[in-house]
Design a protein around this motif. Structure first.
Motif, PDB file in Angstrom:
ATOM      1  N   VAL A  33     -61.091 -86.518  -9.502  1.00  0.00           N
ATOM      2  CA  VAL A  33     -60.211 -85.643 -10.284  1.00  0.00           C
ATOM      3  C   VAL A  33     -60.970 -84.597 -11.093  1.00  0.00           C
ATOM      4  CG1 VAL A  33     -58.540 -87.526 -10.459  1.00  0.00           C
ATOM      5  CG2 VAL A  33     -60.081 -87.075 -12.376  1.00  0.00           C
ATOM      6  N   LYS A  34     -62.289 -84.657 -11.082  1.00  0.00           N
ATOM      7  CA  LYS A  34     -63.080 -83.688 -11.851  1.00  0.00           C
ATOM      8  C   LYS A  34     -62.763 -82.268 -11.417  1.00  0.00           C
ATOM      9  CE  LYS A  34     -67.151 -86.439 -13.066  1.00  0.00           C
ATOM     10  NZ  LYS A  34     -68.582 -86.707 -12.766  1.00  0.00           N
ATOM     11  N   GLY A  35     -62.603 -81.404 -12.397  1.00  0.00           N
ATOM     12  CA  GLY A  35     -62.285 -80.014 -12.116  1.00  0.00           C
ATOM     13  C   GLY A  35     -60.803 -79.748 -11.923  1.00  0.00           C
ATOM     14  N   ARG A  36     -60.016 -80.820 -11.787  1.00  0.00           N
ATOM     15  CA  ARG A  36     -58.565 -80.645 -11.607  1.00  0.00           C
ATOM     16  C   ARG A  36     -57.771 -81.248 -12.761  1.00  0.00           C
ATOM     17  NH1 ARG A  36     -56.021 -83.140  -7.600  1.00  0.00           N
ATOM     18  NH2 ARG A  36     -57.495 -84.901  -7.478  1.00  0.00           N
ATOM     19  N   PHE A  37     -58.245 -82.341 -13.321  1.00  0.00           N
ATOM     20  CA  PHE A  37     -57.549 -83.028 -14.411  1.00  0.00           C
ATOM     21  C   PHE A  37     -58.299 -82.808 -15.724  1.00  0.00           C
ATOM     22  CE2 PHE A  37     -55.415 -86.702 -11.823  1.00  0.00           C
ATOM     23  CZ  PHE A  37     -54.890 -85.759 -10.949  1.00  0.00           C
ATOM     24  N   ARG A  43     -62.667 -89.032 -30.964  1.00  0.00           N
ATOM     25  CA  ARG A  43     -61.873 -87.853 -31.319  1.00  0.00           C
ATOM     26  C   ARG A  43     -62.144 -86.684 -30.370  1.00  0.00           C
ATOM     27  NH1 ARG A  43     -59.487 -88.570 -36.326  1.00  0.00           N
ATOM     28  NH2 ARG A  43     -60.238 -90.421 -37.432  1.00  0.00           N
ATOM     29  N   GLY A  44     -62.300 -87.024 -29.089  1.00  0.00           N
ATOM     30  CA  GLY A  44     -62.449 -85.978 -28.088  1.00  0.00           C
ATOM     31  C   GLY A  44     -63.868 -85.536 -27.823  1.00  0.00           C
ATOM     32  N   LEU A  45     -64.822 -86.140 -28.509  1.00  0.00           N
ATOM     33  CA  LEU A  45     -66.207 -85.730 -28.330  1.00  0.00           C
ATOM     34  C   LEU A  45     -66.723 -86.136 -26.953  1.00  0.00           C
ATOM     35  CD1 LEU A  45     -68.644 -84.432 -29.700  1.00  0.00           C
ATOM     36  CD2 LEU A  45     -69.280 -86.702 -30.541  1.00  0.00           C
ATOM     37  N   PHE A  46     -66.261 -87.282 -26.466  1.00  0.00           N
ATOM     38  CA  PHE A  46     -66.700 -87.778 -25.165  1.00  0.00           C
ATOM     39  C   PHE A  46     -65.507 -87.901 -24.227  1.00  0.00           C
ATOM     40  CE2 PHE A  46     -70.916 -88.519 -26.497  1.00  0.00           C
ATOM     41  CZ  PHE A  46     -70.869 -89.035 -27.777  1.00  0.00           C
ATOM     42  N   LYS A  47     -65.670 -87.355 -23.030  1.00  0.00           N
ATOM     43  CA  LYS A  47     -64.641 -87.440 -22.008  1.00  0.00           C
ATOM     44  C   LYS A  47     -65.304 -87.832 -20.693  1.00  0.00           C
ATOM     45  CE  LYS A  47     -61.840 -83.794 -24.149  1.00  0.00           C
ATOM     46  NZ  LYS A  47     -61.150 -82.505 -23.943  1.00  0.00           N
ATOM     47  N   ASN A  48     -64.629 -88.677 -19.947  1.00  0.00           N
ATOM     48  CA  ASN A  48     -65.127 -89.078 -18.636  1.00  0.00           C
ATOM     49  C   ASN A  48     -64.019 -88.932 -17.607  1.00  0.00           C
ATOM     50  OD1 ASN A  48     -67.872 -90.010 -19.150  1.00  0.00           O
ATOM     51  ND2 ASN A  48     -66.907 -91.615 -20.372  1.00  0.00           N
ATOM     52  N   GLY A 107     -49.319 -78.151  -7.183  1.00  0.00           N
ATOM     53  CA  GLY A 107     -48.634 -77.997  -8.450  1.00  0.00           C
ATOM     54  C   GLY A 107     -49.313 -78.733  -9.582  1.00  0.00           C
ATOM     55  N   SER A 108     -48.648 -78.723 -10.740  1.00  0.00           N
ATOM     56  CA  SER A 108     -49.220 -79.316 -11.945  1.00  0.00           C
ATOM     57  C   SER A 108     -48.214 -80.222 -12.646  1.00  0.00           C
ATOM     58  CB  SER A 108     -49.647 -78.217 -12.923  1.00  0.00           C
ATOM     59  OG  SER A 108     -50.636 -77.382 -12.363  1.00  0.00           O
ATOM     60  N   LEU A 109     -48.741 -81.196 -13.346  1.00  0.00           N
ATOM     61  CA  LEU A 109     -47.957 -82.059 -14.214  1.00  0.00           C
ATOM     62  C   LEU A 109     -48.805 -82.416 -15.423  1.00  0.00           C
ATOM     63  CD1 LEU A 109     -46.253 -84.763 -11.918  1.00  0.00           C
ATOM     64  CD2 LEU A 109     -45.091 -83.004 -13.249  1.00  0.00           C
ATOM     65  N   THR A 110     -48.138 -82.693 -16.531  1.00  0.00           N
ATOM     66  CA  THR A 110     -48.839 -83.182 -17.712  1.00  0.00           C
ATOM     67  C   THR A 110     -48.236 -84.511 -18.131  1.00  0.00           C
ATOM     68  OG1 THR A 110     -49.327 -80.952 -18.496  1.00  0.00           O
ATOM     69  CG2 THR A 110     -49.490 -82.734 -20.098  1.00  0.00           C
ATOM     70  N   LEU A 111     -49.063 -85.526 -18.192  1.00  0.00           N
ATOM     71  CA  LEU A 111     -48.642 -86.833 -18.661  1.00  0.00           C
ATOM     72  C   LEU A 111     -48.962 -86.973 -20.147  1.00  0.00           C
ATOM     73  CD1 LEU A 111     -49.974 -89.105 -15.763  1.00  0.00           C
ATOM     74  CD2 LEU A 111     -47.808 -87.863 -15.925  1.00  0.00           C
ATOM     75  N   SER A 112     -48.118 -87.678 -20.854  1.00  0.00           N
ATOM     76  CA  SER A 112     -48.340 -87.956 -22.274  1.00  0.00           C
ATOM     77  C   SER A 112     -48.314 -89.459 -22.506  1.00  0.00           C
ATOM     78  CB  SER A 112     -47.251 -87.306 -23.137  1.00  0.00           C
ATOM     79  OG  SER A 112     -47.227 -85.916 -22.968  1.00  0.00           O
ATOM     80  N   CYS A 113     -49.087 -89.891 -23.477  1.00  0.00           N
ATOM     81  CA  CYS A 113     -49.116 -91.302 -23.848  1.00  0.00           C
ATOM     82  C   CYS A 113     -49.136 -91.388 -25.365  1.00  0.00           C
ATOM     83  CB  CYS A 113     -50.343 -91.981 -23.265  1.00  0.00           C
ATOM     84  SG  CYS A 113     -50.565 -93.692 -23.801  1.00  0.00           S
ATOM     85  N   MET A 160     -52.778 -82.339 -15.199  1.00  0.00           N
ATOM     86  CA  MET A 160     -53.171 -82.494 -13.795  1.00  0.00           C
ATOM     87  C   MET A 160     -52.812 -81.216 -13.044  1.00  0.00           C
ATOM     88  SD  MET A 160     -51.924 -86.424 -13.162  1.00  0.00           S
ATOM     89  CE  MET A 160     -50.185 -86.023 -13.299  1.00  0.00           C
ATOM     90  N   ASN A 161     -53.826 -80.550 -12.541  1.00  0.00           N
ATOM     91  CA  ASN A 161     -53.635 -79.311 -11.797  1.00  0.00           C
ATOM     92  C   ASN A 161     -54.056 -79.498 -10.346  1.00  0.00           C
ATOM     93  OD1 ASN A 161     -52.850 -77.950 -14.177  1.00  0.00           O
ATOM     94  ND2 ASN A 161     -54.990 -77.479 -14.670  1.00  0.00           N
ATOM     95  N   ASN A 162     -53.590 -78.586  -9.504  1.00  0.00           N
ATOM     96  CA  ASN A 162     -53.948 -78.620  -8.088  1.00  0.00           C
ATOM     97  C   ASN A 162     -53.760 -80.025  -7.512  1.00  0.00           C
ATOM     98  OD1 ASN A 162     -54.864 -77.729  -5.605  1.00  0.00           O
ATOM     99  ND2 ASN A 162     -57.030 -77.962  -6.137  1.00  0.00           N
ATOM    100  N   LEU A 163     -52.596 -80.573  -7.728  1.00  0.00           N
ATOM    101  CA  LEU A 163     -52.337 -81.938  -7.300  1.00  0.00           C
ATOM    102  C   LEU A 163     -52.338 -82.057  -5.785  1.00  0.00           C
ATOM    103  CD1 LEU A 163     -49.688 -82.823  -9.982  1.00  0.00           C
ATOM    104  CD2 LEU A 163     -51.729 -84.177  -9.502  1.00  0.00           C
TER     105      LEU A 163
END
Length: 117
Positions: free
Chosen positions: A64-68, A54-59, A16-22, A83-86
């Motif tokens: 979790v790569k490919g899922r989050f 501003r979103g230019l760099f993500k690590n 399943g999937s979930l979305t966390l917010s901060c 978060m997908n394919n938990l």
């Protein structure tokens, strides 16, 4: 000072999937890296994902790569973690953070994510 408030955790079945917010408030955090760590019971806190410039760099952690996917809304000062394919091994308390150029990171209070198999 910066205050971080997380939301979106809960119980989900494997696959399943979930979305966390901060949501950040207080001192401006526009140019500071933000992201997520998680802590499994009895283990050290581990890096999950970060976003900066501003979103230019993500690590992402390899686990979790490919899922989050991490994203940000600068106007709302909010960072999201889709978060997908938990998996059961994703079960942890997830902590939002923002870097602090003058000292230790700021942390949120944490939100529990439980994945049932």
């Amino acid at each position: 000072q910066v205050q971080l408030v997380e939301s979106g955790g809960g119980l989900v079945q494997a696959g399943g999937s979930l979305t966390l917010s901060c949501a950040a408030s207080g001192r401006t955090v526009d140019d500071l890296p933000m992201g997520w760590f998680r802590q499994i019971s009895g283990k050290e806190r581990e890096f999950v994902a970060s976003i900066r410039r501003r979103g230019l760099f993500k690590n992402y952690a390899d686990s979790v790569k490919g899922r989050f996917t991490i994203s940000g809304d600068n106007f709302k000062k909010t960072v999201y973690l889709q978060m997908n394919n938990l998996k059961s091994e994703d079960t942890a308390v997830y902590y939002c953070y923002v870097e602090n150029s003058a000292g230790p990171r700021y942390w949120g209070q944490g939100t529990q994510v439980t994945v049932s198999s």
